[in-house]
Design a protein around this motif. Structure first.
Motif: not given
Length: 410
Positions: A311, A237-242, A380, A309, A314
């Motif tokens: 983010e 997923l992209n860095s927007d998580g969606e 991670t 976070t 990413w």
């Protein structure tokens, strides 16, 4: 990097954990013998002696090279600037005067005023600690001057670091570029809010993809290069998580890599030109000591809202490098004003001690995962307990830091 309300006044950088305020007068009488000559060439930085007694020191710097040069006295970490003299033309001389406390330092010259400099050498100050006389106004102005010097030094290092990264990226040497990526960013992370004073410069240099798309901007800069170097898996997923990472995206062609690399180099050069301009000097003067003090909190907030976070970086998971650089910037801002805060009485001294202990605890916890010099583990690999420990230490430090500005202005 997410967009925040930081302004130039939020910049947390610069200066010195020891008290060394150029132009102030030490209560201890200056030693007439505490004068040094410095010969700067394109390849050497020869200082007449590597030792001194604490107190007022003068360095008479002569440029015997072919390029405009600078001379620095650095603190023991080799990063913080105790004093500097710049723009020394070939065949010209300039004098640097500092009040130096006992401790270990480094001297270095910087021909061309970019890069890491030449002739870096140890410089030791012995004797007793000296106190500083002079009105607050003088100390505050000196803090601003040292802050400006640090910013210029960091951007001077950023220029060749980015050029080296871009060279590897555009040549298709992804392995080397991946090694250089987090290191090239460190200088920028220490001074990042400076770019925000120039409108869209920071977005061009350091926006994440999700931020650029949200604001309808062309996505360029560090993180555009990052995604090419760490190509996402098809199910990522992209860095927007969606959004699926491959949706409406493909790795850059060699020609596109050249374009993105050239844009980053040009944007960093614009930043370099700005911090060497009268506009930057005026902006610093307008913000004054409060901007530096508030900046210590602002960069720590940057860690708490972005780096912890995962983010920020990413694709590469090199967030801890940015984390460490932000903390260094915050700590250096505190170092710049800590003596002024301590001079306000017992409450000021207690606050300084509390903040210093907070930085020590945070740095100790971060060191468990690596360092800028030896490298950090991927973000991670941090467990939830590791993240919670770092968050708690950031929060514990942020509280006393939030009282620093009021103390320095009291």
């Amino acid at each position: 990097m997410t967009l925040s309300s930081r302004t130039l006044s939020a910049l947390a950088l610069g200066a010195v954990a020891v008290t060394a305020l150029s132009g102030c007068v030490a209560k201890q009488a200056a030693d007439p013998a505490a004068s040094f000559t410095v010969s700067s060439t394109d390849s050497e930085c020869a200082v007449s002696s590597g030792t001194a007694k604490s107190g007022t020191l003068t360095f008479d710097v002569t440029n015997a090279g072919d390029q405009v040069t600078e001379f620095y006295l650095l603190a023991e970490d080799g990063l913080r600037i105790v004093g500097e003299v710049e723009n020394i033309a070939p065949a010209a001389s300039r004098t640097l005067t500092v009040v130096a406390q006992p401790g270990d330092y480094f001297t270095v010259c910087k021909p061309g005023m970019i890069g890491d400099g030449v002739g870096k050498a140890a410089f030791t100050v012995t004797g007793d600690k000296v106190s500083i006389d002079g009105p607050d106004a003088q100390q505050k102005q000196q803090a601003v001057d040292l802050y400006a010097a640090f910013v210029k030094d960091q951007v001077g290092a950023l220029v060749p670091d980015v050029a080296e990264l871009v060279a590897a990226y555009t040549a298709g040497d992804d392995e080397k570029a991946r090694e250089l990526f987090p290191l090239a960013r460190a200088s920028y992370e220490r001074i990042e809010p400076v770019a925000e004073a120039l409108g869209d410069l920071d977005p061009r240099i350091d926006y994440r993809e999700v931020d650029a798309l949200a604001e309808g901007l062309e996505w360029t800069g560090f993180h555009r290069i990052e995604k090419d170097l760490w190509v996402p898996a098809r199910d990522a997923l992209n860095s927007d998580g969606e959004t699926p990472a491959w949706q409406d995206w493909a790795p850059s062609t060699p020609e596109e890599r050249g374009e993105y690399g050239d844009l980053l180099i040009a944007d960093v050069q614009e930043l370099f030109d700005y911090v060497h301009s009268d506009e930057f000097t005026t902006a610093l003067a307008d913000q004054g000591i409060a901007g530096i003090s508030n900046g210590a909190v602002a960069l720590l907030d940057e860690v708490a809202t972005g780096k912890i976070t995962g983010e920020e970086d990413w694709w590469s998971h090199t967030d801890l490098y940015d984390f460490a650089a932000n903390v260094e910037g915050s700590k250096m801002a505190f170092s710049l004003v800590q003596d002024l805060a301590a001079s306000k009485g017992a409450d000021g001294e207690s606050l300084v001690d509390e903040i210093a202990a907070g930085y020590a605890d945070l740095e100790s916890a971060l060191a468990q995962h690596g360092s800028l010099e030896s490298g950090f583990v991927p973000f991670t690999e941090l467990t939830d307990d590791h993240k919670r420990e770092l968050i708690d230490l950031i929060n514990a430090l942020a509280e006393p830091l939030s009282r620093l500005t009021a103390t320095t202005l009291s």
